[in-house]
Design a protein around this motif. Sequence first.
Motif, PDB file in Angstrom:
ATOM      1  N   ALA A  48      -4.554  29.928  45.299  1.00 41.43           N
ATOM      2  CA  ALA A  48      -5.907  30.071  45.844  1.00 41.43           C
ATOM      3  C   ALA A  48      -6.831  28.977  45.311  1.00 41.43           C
ATOM      4  O   ALA A  48      -7.619  28.385  46.064  1.00 41.43           O
ATOM      5  CB  ALA A  48      -6.458  31.455  45.496  1.00 41.43           C
TER       6      ALA A  48
ATOM      7  N   MET B   9     -15.697  39.002  46.934  1.00 46.82           N
ATOM      8  CA  MET B   9     -14.905  38.768  48.147  1.00 46.82           C
ATOM      9  C   MET B   9     -15.790  38.218  49.266  1.00 46.82           C
ATOM     10  O   MET B   9     -15.391  37.327  50.012  1.00 46.82           O
ATOM     11  CB  MET B   9     -14.252  40.087  48.582  1.00 46.82           C
ATOM     12  CG  MET B   9     -13.408  39.978  49.827  1.00 46.82           C
ATOM     13  SD  MET B   9     -11.788  39.299  49.461  1.00 46.82           S
ATOM     14  CE  MET B   9     -10.915  39.686  50.980  1.00 46.82           C
TER      15      MET B   9
ATOM     16  N   TRP C 217     -13.812  24.913  49.391  1.00 43.78           N
ATOM     17  CA  TRP C 217     -14.281  26.285  49.556  1.00 43.78           C
ATOM     18  C   TRP C 217     -14.939  26.772  48.267  1.00 43.78           C
ATOM     19  O   TRP C 217     -14.676  26.270  47.176  1.00 43.78           O
ATOM     20  CB  TRP C 217     -13.121  27.226  49.872  1.00 43.78           C
ATOM     21  CG  TRP C 217     -12.350  26.894  51.105  1.00 43.78           C
ATOM     22  CD1 TRP C 217     -12.782  26.200  52.194  1.00 43.78           C
ATOM     23  CD2 TRP C 217     -10.985  27.244  51.373  1.00 43.78           C
ATOM     24  NE1 TRP C 217     -11.784  26.100  53.122  1.00 43.78           N
ATOM     25  CE2 TRP C 217     -10.667  26.731  52.648  1.00 43.78           C
ATOM     26  CE3 TRP C 217     -10.003  27.944  50.667  1.00 43.78           C
ATOM     27  CZ2 TRP C 217      -9.414  26.898  53.223  1.00 43.78           C
ATOM     28  CZ3 TRP C 217      -8.752  28.121  51.242  1.00 43.78           C
ATOM     29  CH2 TRP C 217      -8.463  27.600  52.509  1.00 43.78           C
TER      30      TRP C 217
ATOM     31  N   LEU D  77      -4.617  36.903  48.884  1.00 44.31           N
ATOM     32  CA  LEU D  77      -4.071  38.087  49.548  1.00 44.31           C
ATOM     33  C   LEU D  77      -2.903  37.736  50.471  1.00 44.31           C
ATOM     34  O   LEU D  77      -1.940  38.512  50.580  1.00 44.31           O
ATOM     35  CB  LEU D  77      -5.175  38.798  50.338  1.00 44.31           C
ATOM     36  CG  LEU D  77      -6.307  39.388  49.483  1.00 44.31           C
ATOM     37  CD1 LEU D  77      -7.413  39.945  50.368  1.00 44.31           C
ATOM     38  CD2 LEU D  77      -5.763  40.483  48.566  1.00 44.31           C
ATOM     39  N   ILE D  78      -2.966  36.574  51.128  1.00 36.27           N
ATOM     40  CA  ILE D  78      -1.858  36.139  51.986  1.00 36.27           C
ATOM     41  C   ILE D  78      -0.595  35.939  51.160  1.00 36.27           C
ATOM     42  O   ILE D  78       0.492  36.364  51.551  1.00 36.27           O
ATOM     43  CB  ILE D  78      -2.235  34.843  52.750  1.00 36.27           C
ATOM     44  CG1 ILE D  78      -3.245  35.157  53.849  1.00 36.27           C
ATOM     45  CG2 ILE D  78      -0.991  34.174  53.340  1.00 36.27           C
ATOM     46  CD1 ILE D  78      -3.871  33.931  54.477  1.00 36.27           C
TER      47      ILE D  78
ATOM     48  N   ARG E 241     -14.582  34.237  50.647  1.00 34.83           N
ATOM     49  CA  ARG E 241     -13.586  34.853  51.538  1.00 34.83           C
ATOM     50  C   ARG E 241     -12.300  34.040  51.627  1.00 34.83           C
ATOM     51  O   ARG E 241     -11.206  34.579  51.562  1.00 34.83           O
ATOM     52  CB  ARG E 241     -14.174  35.027  52.941  1.00 34.83           C
ATOM     53  CG  ARG E 241     -15.206  36.135  53.065  1.00 34.83           C
ATOM     54  CD  ARG E 241     -15.515  36.417  54.528  1.00 34.83           C
ATOM     55  NE  ARG E 241     -16.495  37.468  54.674  1.00 34.83           N
ATOM     56  CZ  ARG E 241     -17.803  37.275  54.795  1.00 34.83           C
ATOM     57  NH1 ARG E 241     -18.277  36.029  54.768  1.00 34.83           N
ATOM     58  NH2 ARG E 241     -18.640  38.281  54.925  1.00 34.83           N
ATOM     59  N   SER E 242     -12.417  32.722  51.812  1.00 37.37           N
ATOM     60  CA  SER E 242     -11.225  31.885  52.008  1.00 37.37           C
ATOM     61  C   SER E 242     -10.366  31.847  50.742  1.00 37.37           C
ATOM     62  O   SER E 242      -9.131  31.882  50.808  1.00 37.37           O
ATOM     63  CB  SER E 242     -11.644  30.461  52.398  1.00 37.37           C
ATOM     64  OG  SER E 242     -12.333  30.465  53.625  1.00 37.37           O
TER      65      SER E 242
ATOM     66  N   TYR F 298     -10.117  34.194  48.390  1.00 36.04           N
ATOM     67  CA  TYR F 298      -9.395  35.457  48.252  1.00 36.04           C
ATOM     68  C   TYR F 298      -8.386  35.660  49.380  1.00 36.04           C
ATOM     69  O   TYR F 298      -7.381  36.355  49.208  1.00 36.04           O
ATOM     70  CB  TYR F 298     -10.376  36.626  48.205  1.00 36.04           C
ATOM     71  CG  TYR F 298     -11.041  36.778  46.850  1.00 36.04           C
ATOM     72  CD1 TYR F 298     -10.315  37.206  45.744  1.00 36.04           C
ATOM     73  CD2 TYR F 298     -12.393  36.477  46.679  1.00 36.04           C
ATOM     74  CE1 TYR F 298     -10.919  37.333  44.501  1.00 36.04           C
ATOM     75  CE2 TYR F 298     -13.001  36.603  45.440  1.00 36.04           C
ATOM     76  CZ  TYR F 298     -12.254  37.034  44.356  1.00 36.04           C
ATOM     77  OH  TYR F 298     -12.848  37.161  43.127  1.00 36.04           O
ATOM     78  N   ALA F 299      -8.658  35.049  50.553  1.00 31.10           N
ATOM     79  CA  ALA F 299      -7.703  35.163  51.662  1.00 31.10           C
ATOM     80  C   ALA F 299      -6.363  34.554  51.287  1.00 31.10           C
ATOM     81  O   ALA F 299      -5.298  35.136  51.566  1.00 31.10           O
ATOM     82  CB  ALA F 299      -8.262  34.483  52.912  1.00 31.10           C
TER      83      ALA F 299
END
Length: 420
Positions: free
Chosen positions: A314, A331, A323, A342-343, A335-336, A338-339
């Motif tokens: 990340a 979060m 970012w 999580l991905i 967002r990006s 943490y995305a």
Amino acid sequence: MAAALTRRLRMLLRSIGPGIVTGAADDDPSGIATYSIAGAQLGTQLLWTALITWPLMAAVQMMCARIGQVTGRGLSGNLRQRFPRWLLIVFILALLVANTINIAADLAGMADAAEMISGINSHWFEVGFAVLIAGATVKLSYRRIANVLKWLVLVLFAYPITAILVGADWGAVARAALVPHLPHSSGQWSMLVAILGTTISPYLFFWQASSEVEEEKELGRTRLADRKGATTEELEMRRIDVGVGTFFSNLVMFFIILTTAVTLNRHGMTHIETTRQAAAALRPLAGKFAAMLFTIGIVGVGFLAIPTLAGSAAYAFAETFGWREGLNQTMRRARSFYAVFLIATAGAALLSLAGINPVKALFWTAVINGLLAPFLLVTILIIAADTRLMQGQPSPRWEWVLVAVATAAMFGAGVAMFVV
């Protein structure tokens, strides 16, 4: 004398930080599996690597820590200043793929170990562990996450204790540790590449540098200009932190290889398919308590390593694309960042549920890291010697030489793996 000892102890306690966590995360289930395979297949033949990799790993992590401390940026942020964007994108995509496979194998290894303890089907643990780790990382602040990770370091004591419980011929152990036994086949060279790749691992480079930035933000240095440069005391504190963390990491590596060598290899059990099998095989040879310690260590260190693996990817993506980043962010504000976290975790959970062989996946992930790391180390060496980027505080010559030796050794082992 007592006053000097007390002063040093206080400095050690004050210096505990990202270096300890990074060093401990290096002994993740991937490392445990790789070291277990090395001990089971080759006995104590590669025990000497634990002594060689400590100074090399320490120099690499110190260099990454210095980059983060004096530039105020993570590793990707600095690579972006010096190298073409396409090269950085290749690096971070390779990092994301390797880390996702590594997390998947870590989840499978942890779930196998948890099933051995509880008797509950491992698939429930694979999902449960992924949700628990992802949820805690998103909800908790960086400081709380860092404090939890520091306490999880203690689970690694399970491995030296296990080695002592199983017993060994310490004279033979000393000879194996001090007299290198070089590989003489492609399989043995690939084992050496895996050991180097899981010990001097790319995700640790990114995590170490980004953690330094997070530490400075916690001190209120939220602007880049405020984070540039580092005092002599700050650099010395981190050197102690990294030195202790990497020493402990390699000490654990030594004892895992030794434990499996004097139990599994000695009794002809050279083929390990799962981490649960490695732990279960210890039971009749080393006793139920030793096997339980080995198993608990696998689960505990997985909780330490997975946030580091997903977090390093990340950070790498966020710094590359500009970012908003950081575990101290919510979060909603990042967002990006943490995305990606999580991905990586969700993708890993799906891979884990697909029924991958955890030990084989862990081993080959270590091999991939061993082949990728020297290319990344070349770029780190260039950054560390750049006086402009390093704010007039480049890495000292001895550190640069040790990292160059690590780079050459990893290139050499990778070539030998294909040529021999």
